[in-house]
Design a protein around this motif. Sequence first.
Motif, PDB file in Angstrom:
ATOM      1  N   GLU A  60       0.689  -1.030  -0.050  1.00 51.57           N
ATOM      2  CA  GLU A  60      -0.018   0.079  -0.013  1.00 51.57           C
ATOM      3  C   GLU A  60       0.969   1.075  -0.073  1.00 51.57           C
ATOM      4  OE1 GLU A  60      -3.453  -0.291   0.439  1.00 51.57           O
ATOM      5  OE2 GLU A  60      -3.932  -1.751   1.878  1.00 51.57           O
ATOM      6  N   LEU A  61       0.641   1.948  -0.954  1.00 55.71           N
ATOM      7  CA  LEU A  61       1.389   3.322  -1.095  1.00 55.71           C
ATOM      8  C   LEU A  61       0.514   4.488  -1.098  1.00 55.71           C
ATOM      9  CD1 LEU A  61       4.073   2.783  -3.643  1.00 55.71           C
ATOM     10  CD2 LEU A  61       4.201   1.955  -1.405  1.00 55.71           C
ATOM     11  N   GLY A  63      -1.931   7.211  -1.526  1.00 54.66           N
ATOM     12  CA  GLY A  63      -2.867   7.719  -2.548  1.00 54.66           C
ATOM     13  C   GLY A  63      -2.787   6.766  -3.606  1.00 54.66           C
ATOM     14  N   GLU A  64      -2.308   5.517  -3.615  1.00 56.62           N
ATOM     15  CA  GLU A  64      -2.426   4.515  -4.681  1.00 56.62           C
ATOM     16  C   GLU A  64      -3.351   3.290  -4.237  1.00 56.62           C
ATOM     17  OE1 GLU A  64      -0.159   4.443  -7.772  1.00 56.62           O
ATOM     18  OE2 GLU A  64      -0.026   6.696  -7.083  1.00 56.62           O
ATOM     19  N   PRO A  65      -3.820   2.851  -5.367  1.00 56.22           N
ATOM     20  CA  PRO A  65      -4.552   1.566  -4.903  1.00 56.22           C
ATOM     21  C   PRO A  65      -3.543   0.305  -4.572  1.00 56.22           C
ATOM     22  CG  PRO A  65      -4.466   1.784  -7.346  1.00 56.22           C
ATOM     23  CD  PRO A  65      -4.290   3.314  -6.659  1.00 56.22           C
ATOM     24  N   PRO A  66      -3.880  -0.717  -4.054  1.00 57.95           N
ATOM     25  CA  PRO A  66      -2.913  -1.746  -3.571  1.00 57.95           C
ATOM     26  C   PRO A  66      -2.369  -2.067  -4.709  1.00 57.95           C
ATOM     27  CG  PRO A  66      -4.934  -2.160  -2.674  1.00 57.95           C
ATOM     28  CD  PRO A  66      -5.234  -0.849  -3.504  1.00 57.95           C
ATOM     29  N   ARG A  67      -0.858  -2.623  -4.570  1.00 62.32           N
ATOM     30  CA  ARG A  67      -0.208  -3.578  -5.614  1.00 62.32           C
ATOM     31  C   ARG A  67       0.034  -4.867  -4.744  1.00 62.32           C
ATOM     32  NH1 ARG A  67       2.708   0.932  -9.193  1.00 62.32           N
ATOM     33  NH2 ARG A  67       1.546   2.637  -8.441  1.00 62.32           N
ATOM     34  N   TYR A  68       0.678  -5.789  -5.527  1.00 68.66           N
ATOM     35  CA  TYR A  68       0.930  -7.244  -4.831  1.00 68.66           C
ATOM     36  C   TYR A  68       2.218  -7.468  -5.349  1.00 68.66           C
ATOM     37  CZ  TYR A  68      -4.047  -6.710  -3.968  1.00 68.66           C
ATOM     38  OH  TYR A  68      -5.107  -6.339  -3.462  1.00 68.66           O
ATOM     39  N   GLU A  69       2.956  -8.221  -4.344  1.00 70.18           N
ATOM     40  CA  GLU A  69       4.333  -8.885  -4.638  1.00 70.18           C
ATOM     41  C   GLU A  69       4.376 -10.073  -4.042  1.00 70.18           C
ATOM     42  OE1 GLU A  69       7.132  -6.139  -3.027  1.00 70.18           O
ATOM     43  OE2 GLU A  69       6.800  -6.714  -1.157  1.00 70.18           O
ATOM     44  N   ILE A  70       5.317 -10.981  -4.538  1.00 65.71           N
ATOM     45  CA  ILE A  70       5.487 -12.159  -3.776  1.00 65.71           C
ATOM     46  C   ILE A  70       6.127 -11.962  -2.502  1.00 65.71           C
ATOM     47  CG2 ILE A  70       6.947 -14.185  -4.091  1.00 65.71           C
ATOM     48  CD1 ILE A  70       5.174 -14.072  -6.203  1.00 65.71           C
ATOM     49  N   ASN A  71       5.478 -13.017  -1.655  1.00 63.91           N
ATOM     50  CA  ASN A  71       5.829 -12.893  -0.153  1.00 63.91           C
ATOM     51  C   ASN A  71       7.182 -13.308   0.282  1.00 63.91           C
ATOM     52  OD1 ASN A  71       5.622 -11.886   2.468  1.00 63.91           O
ATOM     53  ND2 ASN A  71       3.659 -12.623   2.824  1.00 63.91           N
ATOM     54  N   GLY A  72       7.473 -13.321   1.576  1.00 64.36           N
ATOM     55  CA  GLY A  72       8.526 -14.096   2.060  1.00 64.36           C
ATOM     56  C   GLY A  72       9.897 -13.402   2.083  1.00 64.36           C
ATOM     57  N   LYS A  73       9.973 -12.324   1.327  1.00 64.29           N
ATOM     58  CA  LYS A  73      11.327 -11.235   1.491  1.00 64.29           C
ATOM     59  C   LYS A  73      11.269 -10.706   2.763  1.00 64.29           C
ATOM     60  CE  LYS A  73      10.115 -10.600  -3.432  1.00 64.29           C
ATOM     61  NZ  LYS A  73       9.931  -9.612  -4.474  1.00 64.29           N
ATOM     62  N   ARG A  74      12.444 -10.304   3.036  1.00 64.71           N
ATOM     63  CA  ARG A  74      12.682  -9.753   4.356  1.00 64.71           C
ATOM     64  C   ARG A  74      12.176  -8.096   4.257  1.00 64.71           C
ATOM     65  NH1 ARG A  74      19.266  -9.401   4.440  1.00 64.71           N
ATOM     66  NH2 ARG A  74      19.489  -8.440   2.313  1.00 64.71           N
ATOM     67  N   HIS A  75      12.006  -7.681   5.529  1.00 63.35           N
ATOM     68  CA  HIS A  75      11.440  -6.289   5.569  1.00 63.35           C
ATOM     69  C   HIS A  75      12.161  -5.196   4.551  1.00 63.35           C
ATOM     70  CE1 HIS A  75      10.161  -2.629   7.837  1.00 63.35           C
ATOM     71  NE2 HIS A  75      11.495  -2.205   7.849  1.00 63.35           N
ATOM     72  N   HIS A  76      11.435  -4.709   3.832  1.00 58.39           N
ATOM     73  CA  HIS A  76      11.861  -3.801   2.938  1.00 58.39           C
ATOM     74  C   HIS A  76      11.085  -2.602   2.645  1.00 58.39           C
ATOM     75  CE1 HIS A  76       9.376  -6.485   0.541  1.00 58.39           C
ATOM     76  NE2 HIS A  76       9.389  -5.349  -0.502  1.00 58.39           N
ATOM     77  N   ARG A  86       6.342   3.036 -11.931  1.00 59.79           N
ATOM     78  CA  ARG A  86       6.709   1.710 -11.473  1.00 59.79           C
ATOM     79  C   ARG A  86       7.276   1.916  -9.816  1.00 59.79           C
ATOM     80  NH1 ARG A  86       9.707  -0.409 -16.682  1.00 59.79           N
ATOM     81  NH2 ARG A  86       7.787  -1.175 -17.793  1.00 59.79           N
ATOM     82  N   VAL A  87       7.108   0.748  -9.293  1.00 63.32           N
ATOM     83  CA  VAL A  87       7.366   0.708  -7.759  1.00 63.32           C
ATOM     84  C   VAL A  87       8.603  -0.250  -7.697  1.00 63.32           C
ATOM     85  CG1 VAL A  87       6.875   0.030  -5.474  1.00 63.32           C
ATOM     86  CG2 VAL A  87       5.179   1.281  -6.867  1.00 63.32           C
ATOM     87  N   TYR A  88       9.553   0.164  -7.132  1.00 67.79           N
ATOM     88  CA  TYR A  88      10.932  -0.738  -6.902  1.00 67.79           C
ATOM     89  C   TYR A  88      10.779  -1.010  -5.418  1.00 67.79           C
ATOM     90  CZ  TYR A  88      11.736   0.713 -11.683  1.00 67.79           C
ATOM     91  OH  TYR A  88      11.623   1.023 -13.069  1.00 67.79           O
ATOM     92  N   GLU A  89      11.692  -2.184  -5.248  1.00 70.74           N
ATOM     93  CA  GLU A  89      12.083  -2.747  -3.763  1.00 70.74           C
ATOM     94  C   GLU A  89      13.136  -1.955  -3.471  1.00 70.74           C
ATOM     95  OE1 GLU A  89      11.541  -6.759  -3.340  1.00 70.74           O
ATOM     96  OE2 GLU A  89       9.622  -6.757  -4.400  1.00 70.74           O
ATOM     97  N   LEU A  90      13.368  -1.613  -2.171  1.00 67.15           N
ATOM     98  CA  LEU A  90      14.695  -1.112  -1.634  1.00 67.15           C
ATOM     99  C   LEU A  90      15.115  -1.898  -0.414  1.00 67.15           C
ATOM    100  CD1 LEU A  90      13.501   2.791  -1.215  1.00 67.15           C
ATOM    101  CD2 LEU A  90      14.922   1.647  -3.084  1.00 67.15           C
ATOM    102  N   GLU A  91      16.454  -2.090  -0.392  1.00 66.86           N
ATOM    103  CA  GLU A  91      16.831  -2.516   0.847  1.00 66.86           C
ATOM    104  C   GLU A  91      17.206  -1.809   1.976  1.00 66.86           C
ATOM    105  OE1 GLU A  91      19.900  -5.507   0.280  1.00 66.86           O
ATOM    106  OE2 GLU A  91      18.979  -6.122  -1.592  1.00 66.86           O
ATOM    107  N   GLU A 111       6.483   2.602   7.652  1.00 64.68           N
ATOM    108  CA  GLU A 111       6.309   2.661   6.215  1.00 64.68           C
ATOM    109  C   GLU A 111       7.405   3.642   5.632  1.00 64.68           C
ATOM    110  OE1 GLU A 111       5.592   0.576   3.933  1.00 64.68           O
ATOM    111  OE2 GLU A 111       4.441  -1.019   5.354  1.00 64.68           O
ATOM    112  N   VAL A 112       8.159   3.516   4.792  1.00 62.47           N
ATOM    113  CA  VAL A 112       8.915   4.336   4.020  1.00 62.47           C
ATOM    114  C   VAL A 112       8.776   4.312   2.690  1.00 62.47           C
ATOM    115  CG1 VAL A 112      11.260   5.372   3.712  1.00 62.47           C
ATOM    116  CG2 VAL A 112      10.672   4.614   6.002  1.00 62.47           C
ATOM    117  N   VAL A 113       8.477   5.516   1.995  1.00 65.29           N
ATOM    118  CA  VAL A 113       8.205   5.387   0.540  1.00 65.29           C
ATOM    119  C   VAL A 113       9.267   6.617   0.081  1.00 65.29           C
ATOM    120  CG1 VAL A 113       6.761   5.627  -1.436  1.00 65.29           C
ATOM    121  CG2 VAL A 113       5.808   4.783   0.648  1.00 65.29           C
TER     122      VAL A 113
END
Lengths: 123, 123
Positions: A60-61, A63-76, A86-91, A111-113
Amino acid sequence: MKRDTRQRQAIRRVLEDAGRPLGPHEVLEAAREHHAGLGIATVYRTLKAMVEDGALAQVELPGEPPRYEINGKRHHHHFHCRACDRVYELEGCPEGLRGLTPAGFSLESHEVVLYGRCAACAS
Amino acid sequence: MKRDTRQRQAIRRVLEDAGRPLGPHEVLEAAREHHAGLGIATVYRTLKAMVEDGALAQVELPGEPPRYEINGKRHHHHFHCRACDRVYELEGCPEGLRGLTPAGFSLESHEVVLYGRCAACAS
DNA sequence: GTCGTTGCAAAGCGTTTGCAGCCTA
DNA sequence: TAGGCTGCAAACGCTTTGCAACGAC
């Protein structure tokens, strides 16, 4: 999620291949290349079910409708490109969050965006 | 925003008194105590106009409809209480945001939201 | 064959808009 | 008095749901 249908295979595969969070309509469009005739209602139902099963994480970002990603990754966290949307993942995580919390408040999560331009759009 | 109507006075006053971001329906409910008969359409139109005029700031939190707060404050973030669903303003900023940004990406801005329990709900 | 799943279309829900009447300046 | 503003109800866009047909097991 008791049956492994063609539709669910298509949706799962699209999200595995994307490597970044996708919205329902992005999923629909991409998944139709694997299974034409796929309906938007099935996408919504499947995404919801996969989140409940823990297979997907809902991103959830503001002002944006929800997006979905594969689970199981660590906190990011995420980076949202203002040019291509587009939305990218950050470590990693910023520091000093605890220090922002007012006295008497208990901090449970955050949450940080980040916003800007991705490598492709910056050049 | 050329005329100063009873409805606008009521809406502005509610947001000034709140001291925290409010959603359209919170505004409607509170403003009806100043001006009964106020319509939800007027609330939406007025909030939108006040944002365009720079009088209000739109506060977007992940997975939440927008809320509105009096503008003119310096850069800040928000704390969302999971118990009472209220949103509070935070001073300051975390550090190390630049370090999260991938190579080649240009960082323009950021959002930080903390979650937990406010002082009233934690006790 | 059973019954979980699907696609369509209708229903929801929050937000926006068209319009006739109202009221501020 | 002019025309910006309001309230109502209809329109919207996205998401959810009802239902009969489909197909995985």
